[in-house]
Scaffold this motif. Structure first.
Motif, PDB file in Angstrom:
ATOM      1  N   PRO A 292      71.091  53.392  95.773  1.00  0.00           N
ATOM      2  CA  PRO A 292      72.098  52.494  95.208  1.00  0.00           C
ATOM      3  C   PRO A 292      71.463  51.154  94.867  1.00  0.00           C
ATOM      4  CG  PRO A 292      72.787  53.404  97.323  1.00  0.00           C
ATOM      5  CD  PRO A 292      71.357  53.781  97.134  1.00  0.00           C
ATOM      6  N   GLN A 293      71.897  50.581  93.760  1.00  0.00           N
ATOM      7  CA  GLN A 293      71.318  49.332  93.300  1.00  0.00           C
ATOM      8  C   GLN A 293      72.120  48.151  93.844  1.00  0.00           C
ATOM      9  OE1 GLN A 293      68.459  49.251  91.292  1.00  0.00           O
ATOM     10  NE2 GLN A 293      68.510  51.380  91.983  1.00  0.00           N
ATOM     11  N   ALA A 294      71.413  47.177  94.369  1.00  0.00           N
ATOM     12  CA  ALA A 294      72.069  45.969  94.851  1.00  0.00           C
ATOM     13  C   ALA A 294      72.739  45.266  93.669  1.00  0.00           C
ATOM     14  CB  ALA A 294      71.053  45.057  95.505  1.00  0.00           C
ATOM     15  N   VAL A 295      73.901  44.707  93.918  1.00  0.00           N
ATOM     16  CA  VAL A 295      74.630  44.030  92.858  1.00  0.00           C
ATOM     17  C   VAL A 295      74.801  42.570  93.277  1.00  0.00           C
ATOM     18  CG1 VAL A 295      76.777  43.957  91.551  1.00  0.00           C
ATOM     19  CG2 VAL A 295      75.848  46.171  92.306  1.00  0.00           C
ATOM     20  N   ASP A 296      74.275  41.669  92.451  1.00  0.00           N
ATOM     21  CA  ASP A 296      74.335  40.248  92.766  1.00  0.00           C
ATOM     22  C   ASP A 296      75.650  39.664  92.261  1.00  0.00           C
ATOM     23  OD1 ASP A 296      73.986  37.581  93.189  1.00  0.00           O
ATOM     24  OD2 ASP A 296      72.264  37.355  91.845  1.00  0.00           O
ATOM     25  N   THR A 297      76.510  39.275  93.204  1.00  0.00           N
ATOM     26  CA  THR A 297      77.805  38.709  92.820  1.00  0.00           C
ATOM     27  C   THR A 297      77.909  37.237  93.234  1.00  0.00           C
ATOM     28  OG1 THR A 297      78.793  39.428  94.908  1.00  0.00           O
ATOM     29  CG2 THR A 297      79.011  40.933  93.046  1.00  0.00           C
ATOM     30  N   SER A 298      76.752  36.609  93.465  1.00  0.00           N
ATOM     31  CA  SER A 298      76.769  35.242  93.998  1.00  0.00           C
ATOM     32  C   SER A 298      77.371  34.225  93.021  1.00  0.00           C
ATOM     33  CB  SER A 298      75.355  34.815  94.408  1.00  0.00           C
ATOM     34  OG  SER A 298      74.496  34.891  93.294  1.00  0.00           O
ATOM     35  N   SER A 299      77.447  34.587  91.730  1.00  0.00           N
ATOM     36  CA  SER A 299      78.039  33.666  90.757  1.00  0.00           C
ATOM     37  C   SER A 299      79.565  33.715  90.776  1.00  0.00           C
ATOM     38  CB  SER A 299      77.517  34.002  89.353  1.00  0.00           C
ATOM     39  OG  SER A 299      77.805  35.346  89.044  1.00  0.00           O
ATOM     40  N   LEU A 300      80.140  34.580  91.616  1.00  0.00           N
ATOM     41  CA  LEU A 300      81.604  34.731  91.656  1.00  0.00           C
ATOM     42  C   LEU A 300      82.173  34.128  92.934  1.00  0.00           C
ATOM     43  CD1 LEU A 300      81.805  38.467  90.591  1.00  0.00           C
ATOM     44  CD2 LEU A 300      82.375  36.494  89.165  1.00  0.00           C
ATOM     45  N   LYS A 301      83.461  33.823  92.899  1.00  0.00           N
ATOM     46  CA  LYS A 301      84.174  33.408  94.104  1.00  0.00           C
ATOM     47  C   LYS A 301      84.146  34.598  95.072  1.00  0.00           C
ATOM     48  CE  LYS A 301      88.577  31.226  95.335  1.00  0.00           C
ATOM     49  NZ  LYS A 301      89.209  32.222  96.230  1.00  0.00           N
ATOM     50  N   GLN A 302      83.677  34.367  96.307  1.00  0.00           N
ATOM     51  CA  GLN A 302      83.569  35.460  97.257  1.00  0.00           C
ATOM     52  C   GLN A 302      84.948  35.819  97.830  1.00  0.00           C
ATOM     53  OE1 GLN A 302      80.187  37.042  97.755  1.00  0.00           O
ATOM     54  NE2 GLN A 302      80.415  36.001  95.787  1.00  0.00           N
ATOM     55  N   VAL A 303      85.073  37.064  98.241  1.00  0.00           N
ATOM     56  CA  VAL A 303      86.380  37.610  98.582  1.00  0.00           C
ATOM     57  C   VAL A 303      86.714  37.460 100.069  1.00  0.00           C
ATOM     58  CG1 VAL A 303      87.601  39.812  98.770  1.00  0.00           C
ATOM     59  CG2 VAL A 303      86.425  39.232  96.648  1.00  0.00           C
ATOM     60  N   GLY A 304      85.713  37.519 100.929  1.00  0.00           N
ATOM     61  CA  GLY A 304      85.982  37.509 102.370  1.00  0.00           C
ATOM     62  C   GLY A 304      85.982  38.928 102.932  1.00  0.00           C
ATOM     63  N   LYS A 305      86.293  39.054 104.217  1.00  0.00           N
ATOM     64  CA  LYS A 305      86.127  40.342 104.900  1.00  0.00           C
ATOM     65  C   LYS A 305      87.295  41.299 104.717  1.00  0.00           C
ATOM     66  CE  LYS A 305      82.636  39.960 108.470  1.00  0.00           C
ATOM     67  NZ  LYS A 305      82.196  38.549 108.479  1.00  0.00           N
ATOM     68  N   GLU A 306      88.512  40.740 104.644  1.00  0.00           N
ATOM     69  CA  GLU A 306      89.689  41.604 104.517  1.00  0.00           C
ATOM     70  C   GLU A 306      89.646  42.386 103.212  1.00  0.00           C
ATOM     71  OE1 GLU A 306      92.450  41.827 106.752  1.00  0.00           O
ATOM     72  OE2 GLU A 306      90.875  40.909 107.998  1.00  0.00           O
ATOM     73  N   TRP A 307      90.042  43.657 103.288  1.00  0.00           N
ATOM     74  CA  TRP A 307      90.112  44.439 102.056  1.00  0.00           C
ATOM     75  C   TRP A 307      91.348  44.025 101.267  1.00  0.00           C
ATOM     76  CZ3 TRP A 307      86.121  47.044 100.310  1.00  0.00           C
ATOM     77  CH2 TRP A 307      85.138  47.451 101.222  1.00  0.00           C
ATOM     78  N   LEU A 308      91.132  43.672 100.026  1.00  0.00           N
ATOM     79  CA  LEU A 308      92.251  43.290  99.167  1.00  0.00           C
ATOM     80  C   LEU A 308      92.910  44.549  98.609  1.00  0.00           C
ATOM     81  CD1 LEU A 308      90.591  40.383  97.141  1.00  0.00           C
ATOM     82  CD2 LEU A 308      91.786  40.281  99.332  1.00  0.00           C
ATOM     83  N   THR A 309      94.175  44.407  98.169  1.00  0.00           N
ATOM     84  CA  THR A 309      94.852  45.553  97.563  1.00  0.00           C
ATOM     85  C   THR A 309      94.929  45.384  96.052  1.00  0.00           C
ATOM     86  OG1 THR A 309      96.961  44.463  97.941  1.00  0.00           O
ATOM     87  CG2 THR A 309      96.251  46.055  99.596  1.00  0.00           C
ATOM     88  N   LYS A 310      94.424  44.249  95.577  1.00  0.00           N
ATOM     89  CA  LYS A 310      94.560  43.928  94.176  1.00  0.00           C
ATOM     90  C   LYS A 310      93.260  43.283  93.695  1.00  0.00           C
ATOM     91  CE  LYS A 310      98.022  41.499  91.449  1.00  0.00           C
ATOM     92  NZ  LYS A 310      97.800  40.094  91.236  1.00  0.00           N
ATOM     93  N   ASN A 311      92.840  43.633  92.494  1.00  0.00           N
ATOM     94  CA  ASN A 311      91.568  43.127  91.982  1.00  0.00           C
ATOM     95  C   ASN A 311      91.592  41.607  91.755  1.00  0.00           C
ATOM     96  OD1 ASN A 311      89.123  42.743  90.800  1.00  0.00           O
ATOM     97  ND2 ASN A 311      89.460  44.145  89.094  1.00  0.00           N
ATOM     98  N   PRO A 312      90.763  40.857  92.488  1.00  0.00           N
ATOM     99  CA  PRO A 312      90.762  39.404  92.305  1.00  0.00           C
ATOM    100  C   PRO A 312      90.051  38.982  91.013  1.00  0.00           C
ATOM    101  CG  PRO A 312      89.037  40.029  93.855  1.00  0.00           C
ATOM    102  CD  PRO A 312      89.776  41.292  93.509  1.00  0.00           C
ATOM    103  N   TYR A 313      89.349  39.889  90.387  1.00  0.00           N
ATOM    104  CA  TYR A 313      88.537  39.546  89.209  1.00  0.00           C
ATOM    105  C   TYR A 313      89.093  40.112  87.902  1.00  0.00           C
ATOM    106  CZ  TYR A 313      84.991  38.700  92.873  1.00  0.00           C
ATOM    107  OH  TYR A 313      84.312  38.270  93.985  1.00  0.00           O
ATOM    108  N   LEU A 314      90.338  40.560  87.917  1.00  0.00           N
ATOM    109  CA  LEU A 314      90.899  41.121  86.687  1.00  0.00           C
ATOM    110  C   LEU A 314      90.767  40.118  85.542  1.00  0.00           C
ATOM    111  CD1 LEU A 314      92.516  43.466  85.371  1.00  0.00           C
ATOM    112  CD2 LEU A 314      94.600  42.259  86.011  1.00  0.00           C
ATOM    113  N   GLY A 315      90.160  40.523  84.444  1.00  0.00           N
ATOM    114  CA  GLY A 315      90.016  39.656  83.274  1.00  0.00           C
ATOM    115  C   GLY A 315      88.923  38.588  83.390  1.00  0.00           C
ATOM    116  N   ASN A 316      88.199  38.562  84.502  1.00  0.00           N
ATOM    117  CA  ASN A 316      87.139  37.566  84.728  1.00  0.00           C
ATOM    118  C   ASN A 316      85.856  38.012  83.999  1.00  0.00           C
ATOM    119  OD1 ASN A 316      84.769  36.396  85.963  1.00  0.00           O
ATOM    120  ND2 ASN A 316      86.026  35.738  87.696  1.00  0.00           N
ATOM    121  N   LYS A 317      85.457  37.235  82.987  1.00  0.00           N
ATOM    122  CA  LYS A 317      84.347  37.644  82.103  1.00  0.00           C
ATOM    123  C   LYS A 317      83.038  37.866  82.846  1.00  0.00           C
ATOM    124  CE  LYS A 317      85.456  36.485  77.425  1.00  0.00           C
ATOM    125  NZ  LYS A 317      86.754  35.727  77.562  1.00  0.00           N
ATOM    126  N   GLU A 318      82.726  36.964  83.759  1.00  0.00           N
ATOM    127  CA  GLU A 318      81.479  37.085  84.518  1.00  0.00           C
ATOM    128  C   GLU A 318      81.514  38.346  85.398  1.00  0.00           C
ATOM    129  OE1 GLU A 318      78.633  35.880  84.524  1.00  0.00           O
ATOM    130  OE2 GLU A 318      77.788  35.843  86.555  1.00  0.00           O
TER     131      GLU A 318
END
Ligand code: HEC
Length: 147
Positions: A37-63
């Protein structure tokens, strides 16, 4: 002078050929299952935290979409097809439902994979991809969605 017998005349090219065949076979095995599996660098995005979300926080986010496009190609396309256009091995992810309904199906599956009768159809990605990386893939999938 070395005598050219039928045996040593054929053995060299044959050995070269079998080496090539073995290399091809090894390549085929790697192409199908054991891709690291390839590491994915998401450091340019607002981090989500530990809790699993039920909804995509990045919907429509270009980056996020840009990152998810590449993350999909590196981790999912070998089964689900380039551009998420399935070649039939695995479901065509362009048809996942939109929005939160699709988010839930997506997250369940990407975290836990799919195993039936002890056979791994899809490996689990929890612990391999970060939650951020998972949601970037989902954000990209929304951009190629079909009804
Ligand atoms: C080794 C092949 C393989 C890889 C790699 C793979 N999948 Fe899958 N995936 C499958 C198969 C096969 C199924 C269908 C499982 C079943 O029928 O139970 C599936 C099902 C799914 C589903 C559910 C689809 C639906 O319609 O219910 C989602 C979502 C999904 N995969 C997302 C992903 C994502 C995102 C990645 C990359 C991070 C990925 N998969 C990597 C083989 C794979």
């Amino acid at each position: 002078m070395t005598q050219v017998t039928a045996r040593n005349f054929f053995s060299r090219p044959l050995r070269a050929l079998s080496t090539a065949v073995l290399a091809l076979a090894a390549g085929a095995v790697i192409a199908h299952g054991d891709v690291t599996p390839q590491a994915v660098d998401t450091s340019s995005l607002k981090q989500v935290g530990k809790e699993w979300l039920t909804k995509n926080p990045y919907l429509g986010n270009k980056e996020a979409i840009r990152i998810g496009d590449s993350a999909f190609n590196q981790n999912c396309a070998r089964c689900h097809g380039l551009g998420a256009v399935s070649g039939g091995i695995a479901p065509d992810l362009r048809y996942l439902p939109a929005g939160q309904e699709g988010d839930e199906i997506f997250l369940q599956r990407i975290r836990h994979g799919a195993t039936r009768d002890g056979r791994v159809y899809m490996p689990p990605f929890e612990g391999i991809l970060s939650q951020e990386a998972m949601w970037t893939i989902r954000a990209w999938l929304e951009t190629v969605r079909e009804d």
